[in-house]
Design an enzyme around this catalytic site. Sequence first.
Site, PDB file in Angstrom:
ATOM      1  N   GLN A   1      -1.485  23.470  46.419  1.00 48.06           N
ATOM      2  CA  GLN A   1      -0.438  23.659  45.401  1.00 48.06           C
ATOM      3  C   GLN A   1       0.135  25.087  45.444  1.00 48.06           C
ATOM      4  OE1 GLN A   1      -3.633  22.007  44.208  1.00 48.06           O
ATOM      5  NE2 GLN A   1      -2.578  20.408  45.313  1.00 48.06           N
TER       6      GLN A   1
ATOM      7  N   ASP B   1       4.056  23.475  48.688  1.00 46.27           N
ATOM      8  CA  ASP B   1       4.823  23.096  49.883  1.00 46.27           C
ATOM      9  C   ASP B   1       5.544  24.269  50.530  1.00 46.27           C
ATOM     10  OD1 ASP B   1       4.028  20.462  49.397  1.00 46.27           O
ATOM     11  OD2 ASP B   1       5.707  20.147  48.033  1.00 46.27           O
TER      12      ASP B   1
ATOM     13  N   ARG C   1       8.129  11.661  47.865  1.00 53.21           N
ATOM     14  CA  ARG C   1       9.253  11.921  46.956  1.00 53.21           C
ATOM     15  C   ARG C   1      10.146  13.025  47.526  1.00 53.21           C
ATOM     16  NH1 ARG C   1       6.133  13.146  41.419  1.00 53.21           N
ATOM     17  NH2 ARG C   1       4.683  14.081  42.900  1.00 53.21           N
TER      18      ARG C   1
ATOM     19  N   THR D   1       2.661  13.871  50.499  1.00 59.52           N
ATOM     20  CA  THR D   1       1.686  13.013  49.840  1.00 59.52           C
ATOM     21  C   THR D   1       2.340  11.787  49.220  1.00 59.52           C
ATOM     22  OG1 THR D   1       0.257  14.893  49.430  1.00 59.52           O
ATOM     23  CG2 THR D   1      -0.107  12.987  48.028  1.00 59.52           C
TER      24      THR D   1
ATOM     25  N   GLY E   1      -0.528  18.107  50.322  1.00 59.15           N
ATOM     26  CA  GLY E   1      -0.068  17.523  51.574  1.00 59.15           C
ATOM     27  C   GLY E   1       0.333  18.679  52.465  1.00 59.15           C
ATOM     28  N   HIS E   2      -0.471  18.949  53.477  1.00 62.70           N
ATOM     29  CA  HIS E   2      -0.223  20.100  54.346  1.00 62.70           C
ATOM     30  C   HIS E   2       0.135  19.600  55.743  1.00 62.70           C
ATOM     31  CE1 HIS E   2      -3.107  22.569  51.586  1.00 62.70           C
ATOM     32  NE2 HIS E   2      -2.010  22.196  50.984  1.00 62.70           N
TER      33      HIS E   2
ATOM     34  N   THR F   1      -0.548  21.514  37.877  1.00 61.44           N
ATOM     35  CA  THR F   1      -1.704  20.731  38.294  1.00 61.44           C
ATOM     36  C   THR F   1      -2.895  21.186  37.442  1.00 61.44           C
ATOM     37  OG1 THR F   1      -2.901  19.870  40.206  1.00 61.44           O
ATOM     38  CG2 THR F   1      -2.433  22.247  40.213  1.00 61.44           C
TER      39      THR F   1
ATOM     40  N   LYS G   1      10.191  29.234  56.747  1.00 64.72           N
ATOM     41  CA  LYS G   1      11.433  28.438  56.777  1.00 64.72           C
ATOM     42  C   LYS G   1      12.716  29.267  56.711  1.00 64.72           C
ATOM     43  CE  LYS G   1      10.619  24.022  55.660  1.00 64.72           C
ATOM     44  NZ  LYS G   1      10.265  22.767  54.976  1.00 64.72           N
TER      45      LYS G   1
END
Length: 427
Positions: free
Chosen positions: A223, A13, A302, A299, A40-41, A238, A330
């Site tokens: 990941q 992430d 959470r 994804t 999740g991109h 993972t 960021k």
Amino acid sequence: MPALVLLGAQWGDEGKGKATDLLGGSVDYVVRYQGGNNAGHTVVVGDQKYALHLLPSGILSPGCTPVIGNGVVVDPSVLLSELSGLNERGVDTSKLLISGNAHIITPYNVTVDKVTERFLGKRKIGTTGRGIGPTYADKINRVGIRVQDLYDESILTQKVEAALDVKNQILTKLYNRRAIAVDQVVEELLTYAQKLAPYVADTVLVLNQALEDDKVVLFEGGQGTLLDIDHGTYPFVTSSNPTAGGACTGAGVGPTKISRVIGILKAYTTRVGAGPFPTELFDADGEALRRIGGERGVTTGRDRRCGWFDAVIARYATRVNGLTDFFLTKLDVLTGWEQIPVCVAYEIDGRRVEELPYSQTDFHHAKPVYENLPGWSEDITGAKSFSDLPKNAQNYVKALEEMSGAPISAIGVGPGRDETIEINSFL
Ligand code: GDP
Ligand code: IMO
Ligand code: MG
């Protein structure tokens, strides 16, 4: 033959989707080489926001051919719904190529992922529940189902039988679940065969020919380095190799072809799921990073665990990946703090340690040693060049670069494609 690898330098992430999308306009192929829809991109193009899981982020650049390499695990139903979702929004997905050697996440792999986590109780990994680990386990155990198996019903049936033989024993006797019927699985998998057929290709050949023809190929990791099965915080990882070497095995391209390895590095740190995280914050600062950074899983939804930047990890990522560059993301999220702590080393049982300890026990005991860097309060989201940044933001970036061991060649100051400061060109 420029071949670039772009990967996560922390626990995922980091903003890989945005970085890949940014380069997508200048590259010919974008290749996923490991992982699956655990990724999740998020990509923001103008006022449009896309959440990609299995498809390479290059799919949003019209000139670019997206490739799902042999090292990826593919859930066909997720892939097809991602494709139709994009088609409905006017994205052309017809160029997609999928390796016939990629392994399929079967419905029973998803079941096994979920029941195993439940069985582990408080020792669980906190997986995404997408069947990733069990599918890679089947691959290594040589009972996996590959994309090409969808095109030979007899082989497919034999393989599903072999896989379920043992699994049904485990499901019924150990986990007290119902057995899964071979016919039902085969029938479901066959419904995907025709729909996927136009995309299936010998991607190893395609990519190597492309490199010979001087095309630009970008390998996009899912990941991150610390989630790598070999180099991450095992067992809280993972089940694949997001690190640079994974690009070679997961796409069938030799290491001599790779010219650049770019590590995506968040200006602070986040982690989803269980496992050690030395700079994790449990106070108002952690809450503020989560809120300002929008740190919620793409994804699984959470909340992400948040903490300060960890230079020990960044140095480790430089080493195990042979990073040539960093893309710092960021930075804008840190605006407003008077002082920004950065972890420069660990204290482990009274000793100062500068490098990531190989021992799990030591890492669990690692306490961050912080250096405070002066913060800034000016809005930096409109910055277009390094010199547009306030002095303290420049110094923060320079300090991170020095500690992390590779040049920071781009800086993200917002989620949008154009909210990026490019320092050195990647191509
Ligand atoms: P990935 O899994 O590495 O692709 O990262 P995610 O998409 O899961 O999480 C990164 C989040 O940060 C996404 O919501 C991005 O839109 C967002 N993002 C990426 N770069 C920047 C940036 O420089 N600034 C800000 N504010 N957000 C960013
Ligand atoms: P992207 O590509 C962050 C984490 C899970 C869990 C562990 C194992 O968006 O950066 P798995 O389902 O892979 O067996 O779960 O890995 N994890 C991620 N964390 N970003 C991801 O992907 C992740 N993919 C898996 O939370 O701790
Ligand atoms: Mg993500």
